[in-house]
Design a protein around this motif. Structure first.
Motif, short mmCIF file in Angstrom:
data_model
loop_
_atom_site.label_atom_id
_atom_site.label_comp_id
_atom_site.label_asym_id
_atom_site.label_seq_id
_atom_site.Cartn_x
_atom_site.Cartn_y
_atom_site.Cartn_z
N ILE A 45 0.85 -1.34 0.00
CA ILE A 45 -0.07 -0.02 -0.17
C ILE A 45 0.78 1.15 0.05
CG2 ILE A 45 -1.62 1.33 1.52
CD1 ILE A 45 -2.72 -1.41 2.47
N MET A 46 1.89 1.11 0.81
CA MET A 46 2.79 2.34 0.88
C MET A 46 3.54 2.77 -0.61
SD MET A 46 3.95 4.84 3.00
CE MET A 46 4.24 4.32 4.53
N TRP A 47 3.72 1.45 -1.23
CA TRP A 47 4.50 1.65 -2.46
C TRP A 47 3.58 2.59 -3.63
CZ3 TRP A 47 8.10 -2.80 -4.37
CH2 TRP A 47 8.68 -2.43 -5.53
N THR A 48 2.50 2.21 -3.48
CA THR A 48 1.28 2.99 -4.16
C THR A 48 1.37 4.64 -3.80
OG1 THR A 48 -0.15 0.85 -4.40
CG2 THR A 48 -1.04 3.25 -5.03
N PHE A 49 1.55 4.82 -2.63
CA PHE A 49 1.67 6.20 -2.22
C PHE A 49 3.05 6.82 -2.63
CE2 PHE A 49 -1.33 4.87 1.20
CZ PHE A 49 -2.42 6.12 1.03
N ASP A 50 3.99 5.88 -2.52
CA ASP A 50 5.46 6.55 -3.17
C ASP A 50 5.05 6.91 -4.60
OD1 ASP A 50 6.52 5.70 -0.59
OD2 ASP A 50 7.25 3.55 -1.35
N ASP A 51 4.60 5.97 -5.42
CA ASP A 51 4.45 6.33 -6.80
C ASP A 51 3.87 7.56 -6.93
OD1 ASP A 51 5.84 4.09 -7.55
OD2 ASP A 51 4.35 2.81 -8.15
N GLY A 52 2.52 7.83 -6.22
CA GLY A 52 1.74 8.88 -6.45
C GLY A 52 2.76 10.14 -6.40
N VAL A 53 3.65 10.07 -5.26
CA VAL A 53 4.55 11.29 -4.92
C VAL A 53 5.44 11.59 -6.06
CG1 VAL A 53 6.16 12.13 -3.43
CG2 VAL A 53 4.17 11.31 -2.52
N ARG A 54 6.30 10.33 -6.51
CA ARG A 54 7.23 10.50 -7.65
C ARG A 54 6.60 11.09 -8.79
NH1 ARG A 54 7.77 4.87 -9.84
NH2 ARG A 54 5.95 5.56 -10.99
N ASP A 55 5.16 10.40 -9.38
CA ASP A 55 4.85 10.97 -10.39
C ASP A 55 4.24 12.45 -10.28
OD1 ASP A 55 4.91 8.33 -11.46
OD2 ASP A 55 3.02 7.86 -10.96
N ALA A 56 3.60 12.78 -9.22
CA ALA A 56 3.43 14.34 -9.11
C ALA A 56 4.54 15.11 -9.16
CB ALA A 56 2.72 14.18 -7.62
N ILE A 57 5.63 14.68 -8.65
CA ILE A 57 6.93 15.50 -8.54
C ILE A 57 7.29 15.92 -10.10
CG2 ILE A 57 9.22 15.87 -8.15
CD1 ILE A 57 8.60 14.64 -5.15
N SER A 58 7.24 14.63 -10.88
CA SER A 58 7.53 14.64 -12.28
C SER A 58 6.84 15.44 -13.24
CB SER A 58 7.80 13.10 -12.71
OG SER A 58 8.85 12.33 -12.01
N ALA A 59 5.46 15.33 -12.96
CA ALA A 59 4.53 16.10 -13.83
C ALA A 59 4.76 17.43 -13.53
CB ALA A 59 3.01 15.60 -13.22
N SER A 60 4.76 17.96 -12.27
CA SER A 60 5.20 19.52 -11.90
C SER A 60 6.22 19.83 -12.48
CB SER A 60 4.98 19.68 -10.61
OG SER A 60 3.69 19.32 -9.89
N TYR A 61 7.41 19.24 -12.17
CA TYR A 61 8.60 19.55 -12.88
C TYR A 61 8.61 19.77 -14.35
CZ TYR A 61 13.82 19.83 -12.64
OH TYR A 61 15.07 20.13 -12.71
N ALA A 62 7.98 18.82 -14.99
CA ALA A 62 7.86 18.64 -16.54
C ALA A 62 7.05 19.99 -17.06
CB ALA A 62 7.07 17.47 -16.98
N LEU A 63 6.00 20.54 -16.23
CA LEU A 63 5.41 21.78 -16.91
C LEU A 63 6.25 22.91 -16.53
CD1 LEU A 63 1.96 20.83 -14.73
CD2 LEU A 63 2.12 20.99 -17.33
#
Length: 537
Positions: free
Chosen positions: A162-180
């Motif tokens: 379950i924690m791994w899914t939260f990990d991925d959510g944070v990683r993807d959110a940072i990557s998406a914001s950085y790309a913008l």
């Protein structure tokens, strides 16, 4: 008694109350307020390990997705009941390091809070912020490759998935914001930042409240000493690399064991031991309990020693991983050019626990189709600018057609896809053999050329100016040999000779390089400055 329950010293009556209230709340039989009242009356307080064990025990009653969606509700259910852990650990302890990183990233988050208050948008401060936040994937990678497998060895696997899914959510959110931000989509970027920050802080809160204190109680000092050593191989986020976690007696024993198990050139024989166990299924016991690297083995189409087999696997131009018929990871080829990092802790681990929850169903389907004989291969590819990774899964079957596992092969095919026409004459320039320095340099140069940026500026004397924000791509453009120079300063930089340089060159700054290599920033700038200007074009 359940070993996990015994290890955590869980009281039976308290456990029943916690599980009962959790289940009734999830079933809608209790309101949030009523459930919270019952917990306060019957328990008073609940420790992080009691909360986590109860979550583990819901297994089979609720799907991971249900618990994932309701995790914040469950934490609210225990508001005023769940004891806030002190999170005090010995210096350099792996959990102490996680805490240091969390404190460091919170300072970055506070900078974000301040920048969001400003009326005028200035890009450079935000680039510095997200340079730091981009490192957080290393924090997550250590958890997934180090901490989670050790917890799972103790039967504690549901909270980690379950924690791994939260990990991925944070990683993807940072990557998406950085790309913008990099694409100059400022309005969309600013709109995304609050949610990205909220996800980061929420995950850190879950680590502090449940994951770290439960891990401290469940794992032994021997495990943490081993974890510390492997953590250094993966690296750290935002903070300077800490020292090794030292426990008198344990480290000495570990060092002696490593010395006894070292092969030629100091290479660990862990790989040989794993391979010997695998080969014994087909050719019988190999050298008893000790590995005889000179023993000649009949490998069906030839005769090789274990040392030769080891060398062959290490020099293959592809990455291999093998999962047996019991769905346990048994082997991976430890090549210097490996595309994605691996940790020895994955050996013996269930393959489904080596993947984030959102992709587990794909892994399970592949194994199921292979086991039934319905399918024998599944292929995937990753296509990014300047990088093409090909992945193929093949069913492994014995001579009788019995399913014996899954072989994963992964290869960087970027150069192969660029080939045209024919080559029938021996040519040594830009050869694509693994380990060839001319090709490795071209990888770095190709990666740097893809980045559009202002070139390094020179003063009146022709001396180039660099500072902490100077990018790796700019350094490579000015001096391709900088890659070899960085590796000579610290072997950790060997990854710059892998396809991952195509990603690293775009984002890495001297400041980030210094942190990864345990250098003082000003000292590293001095070393690079001397090299660049000595070897300037």
């Amino acid at each position: 008694m359940n070993p996990l329950k015994q290890k955590l010293d869980i009281n039976n009556e308290r456990y029943r109350i916690i599980v009962s209230v959790k289940e009734d709340y999830l079933d809608g039989k209790l309101s949030l307020e009523e459930g919270n009242r019952i917990l306060k009356e019957k328990l008073g307080t609940c420790t992080p390990d009691e909360f986590a064990y109860a979550e583990q025990s819901l297994k089979g009653v609720y799907k991971d997705e249900e618990i994932l969606d309701r995790m914040d509700d469950l934490l609210n259910l225990f508001d005023g009941v769940l004891v806030r852990a002190e999170n005090e650990y010995p210096e350099n302890h792996p959990l102490w390091v996680y805490l240091e990183e969390i404190n460091a990233v919170e300072k970055v988050a506070l900078e974000v809070d301040e920048l969001l208050k400003q009326e005028k948008f200035i890009k450079n401060p935000w680039l510095g912020i997200f340079d730091s936040l981009a490192q957080w994937r290393t924090h997550l990678s250590r958890k997934q490759n180090q901490l989670y497998p050790m917890l799972e060895d103790h039967g504690f696997d549901r909270p980690t998935r379950i924690m791994w899914t939260f990990d991925d959510g944070v990683r993807d959110a940072i990557s998406a914001s950085y790309a913008l931000l990099r694409e100059d989509k400022y309005e969309e970027f600013l709109a995304s930042v609050p949610e990205t920050l909220a996800k980061l802080r929420d995950l850190n809160s879950k680590e502090l409240e449940v994951l770290l204190p439960t891990s401290f109680k469940l794992l032994s000092d021997e495990e943490f000493v081993r974890m510390s050593k492997n953590d250094h191989e993966i690296g750290y986020a935002i903070i300077n690399p800490p020292g090794l976690y030292v426990v008198p007696g344990i480290n000495d024993s570990a060092a002696q064991l490593n010395a006894n198990n070292s092969g030629q050139n100091g290479v660990s024989n862990e790989f040989l031991n794993d391979l010997a166990g695998l080969l014994s299924k087909y050719v019988g016991p190999v050298g008893g309990t000790a590995v005889n690297k000179d023993a000649v083995l009949d490998v069906a189409t030839g005769k090789l020693t274990l040392e030769q087999i080891n060398l062959l696997f290490r020099h293959l131009p592809v990455d291999l991983s093998y999962v047996d018929e019991n769905e346990l990871v048994k082997f991976y080829s430890d090549t210097p050019h490996r595309i994605f990092p691996r940790s020895a802790n994955v050996i013996g681990r269930e393959v489904k626990n080596c993947h984030p929850a959102k992709s587990v169903h794909v892994v399970e389907e592949i194994v199921e189709k292979f086991r039934s004989g319905e399918q024998s291969q599944a292929e995937f590819w990753i296509n990014k600018p300047g990088l093409f990774i090909y992945v193929i899964y093949t069913a492994v079957r014995d001579e009788n057609g019995k399913f014996r596992g899954v072989l994963e092969m992964m290869q960087d095919c970027t150069h192969i896809r660029e080939l045209e026409g024919s080559r029938t004459l021996l040519t040594w320039d830009k050869t694509d053999f693994v380990g060839d320095s001319s090709k490795e340099k071209s990888l770095a140069q190709e990666a740097a050329e893809e980045v559009e940026e202002e070139p390094l500026k020179a003063d009146a004397d022709g001396r180039f100016h660099i500072d902490a924000k100077t990018t790796l791509s700019n350094l490579i453009k000015q001096s391709p040999d900088i890659v070899d120079h960085l590796i000579s300063l610290n072997p950790k930089f060997e990854k710059l000779k892998t396809p991952m340089v195509k990603v690293m060159a775009k984002v890495a700054t001297i400041k980030m390089i210094a942190e990864r290599g345990d250098f003082d920033v000003d000292d590293l700038i001095g070393k690079i400055d001397a090299f660049i200007n000595k070897n300037k074009k």
